[in-house]
Design a protein around this motif. Sequence first.
Motif, PDB file in Angstrom:
ATOM      1  N   LYS A  38      40.524  16.580 -33.025  1.00 19.81           N
ATOM      2  CA  LYS A  38      39.766  17.753 -33.598  1.00 19.81           C
ATOM      3  C   LYS A  38      39.911  18.955 -32.965  1.00 19.81           C
ATOM      4  CE  LYS A  38      34.951  18.947 -33.563  1.00 19.81           C
ATOM      5  NZ  LYS A  38      33.577  18.779 -32.824  1.00 19.81           N
ATOM      6  N   ASN A  39      40.716  19.312 -31.727  1.00 18.54           N
ATOM      7  CA  ASN A  39      40.674  20.541 -31.170  1.00 18.54           C
ATOM      8  C   ASN A  39      42.315  20.982 -30.705  1.00 18.54           C
ATOM      9  OD1 ASN A  39      37.926  21.157 -30.595  1.00 18.54           O
ATOM     10  ND2 ASN A  39      37.815  18.989 -29.504  1.00 18.54           N
ATOM     11  N   ALA A  46      41.031  21.040 -26.530  1.00 18.42           N
ATOM     12  CA  ALA A  46      39.832  20.469 -25.470  1.00 18.42           C
ATOM     13  C   ALA A  46      39.790  18.992 -25.744  1.00 18.42           C
ATOM     14  CB  ALA A  46      38.628  21.220 -26.151  1.00 18.42           C
ATOM     15  N   GLY A  47      39.408  18.178 -24.746  1.00 18.93           N
ATOM     16  CA  GLY A  47      39.534  16.710 -24.959  1.00 18.93           C
ATOM     17  C   GLY A  47      40.550  15.892 -24.420  1.00 18.93           C
ATOM     18  N   THR A  93      40.827  12.513 -25.117  1.00 14.66           N
ATOM     19  CA  THR A  93      40.826  11.181 -26.176  1.00 14.66           C
ATOM     20  C   THR A  93      41.389  11.444 -27.227  1.00 14.66           C
ATOM     21  OG1 THR A  93      38.777  11.480 -26.640  1.00 14.66           O
ATOM     22  CG2 THR A  93      38.912  10.392 -24.731  1.00 14.66           C
ATOM     23  N   ALA A 107      39.981  11.201 -30.432  1.00 12.95           N
ATOM     24  CA  ALA A 107      39.144  12.000 -31.285  1.00 12.95           C
ATOM     25  C   ALA A 107      39.125  13.449 -30.749  1.00 12.95           C
ATOM     26  CB  ALA A 107      37.721  11.340 -31.167  1.00 12.95           C
ATOM     27  N   GLY A 108      38.815  13.571 -29.513  1.00 14.11           N
ATOM     28  CA  GLY A 108      38.807  15.249 -28.966  1.00 14.11           C
ATOM     29  C   GLY A 108      40.349  15.901 -29.330  1.00 14.11           C
ATOM     30  N   LEU A 109      41.305  15.259 -29.323  1.00 13.75           N
ATOM     31  CA  LEU A 109      42.703  15.711 -29.500  1.00 13.75           C
ATOM     32  C   LEU A 109      42.842  16.240 -31.080  1.00 13.75           C
ATOM     33  CD1 LEU A 109      44.883  13.930 -26.972  1.00 13.75           C
ATOM     34  CD2 LEU A 109      44.232  16.145 -26.569  1.00 13.75           C
ATOM     35  N   GLY A 156      35.276  16.884 -21.228  1.00 15.93           N
ATOM     36  CA  GLY A 156      36.655  16.657 -22.047  1.00 15.93           C
ATOM     37  C   GLY A 156      37.609  17.892 -21.763  1.00 15.93           C
ATOM     38  N   LYS A 176      39.241  21.875 -21.278  1.00 17.58           N
ATOM     39  CA  LYS A 176      39.737  22.753 -22.209  1.00 17.58           C
ATOM     40  C   LYS A 176      40.846  23.310 -21.455  1.00 17.58           C
ATOM     41  CE  LYS A 176      38.251  26.818 -25.011  1.00 17.58           C
ATOM     42  NZ  LYS A 176      37.305  27.686 -25.275  1.00 17.58           N
TER      43      LYS A 176
END
Length: 72
Positions: free
Chosen positions: A60-61, A51-52, A54, A56-58, A9, A11
Amino acid sequence: MDLNLGVPGYKYDLTLGADRVPVAPLVNTFMPDRKGQMGGTFTAQAKFSGAGITGAGLQKNFTGNLPAALPT
């Protein structure tokens, strides 16, 4: 910019800065109808990390900060 492609994903950490950037050339270039009407300078800083790649990754991070001072 710090980019780690070795983790799933990805970083990243991105920092930008601008200090006392003249406003008139930007206005004259990107807003020709306002040419000559604005002056002064602006200052901006930005810092984003996450990190990420997509949704969902964006969600969250991803974090960011953008203090700015507009025309003086």
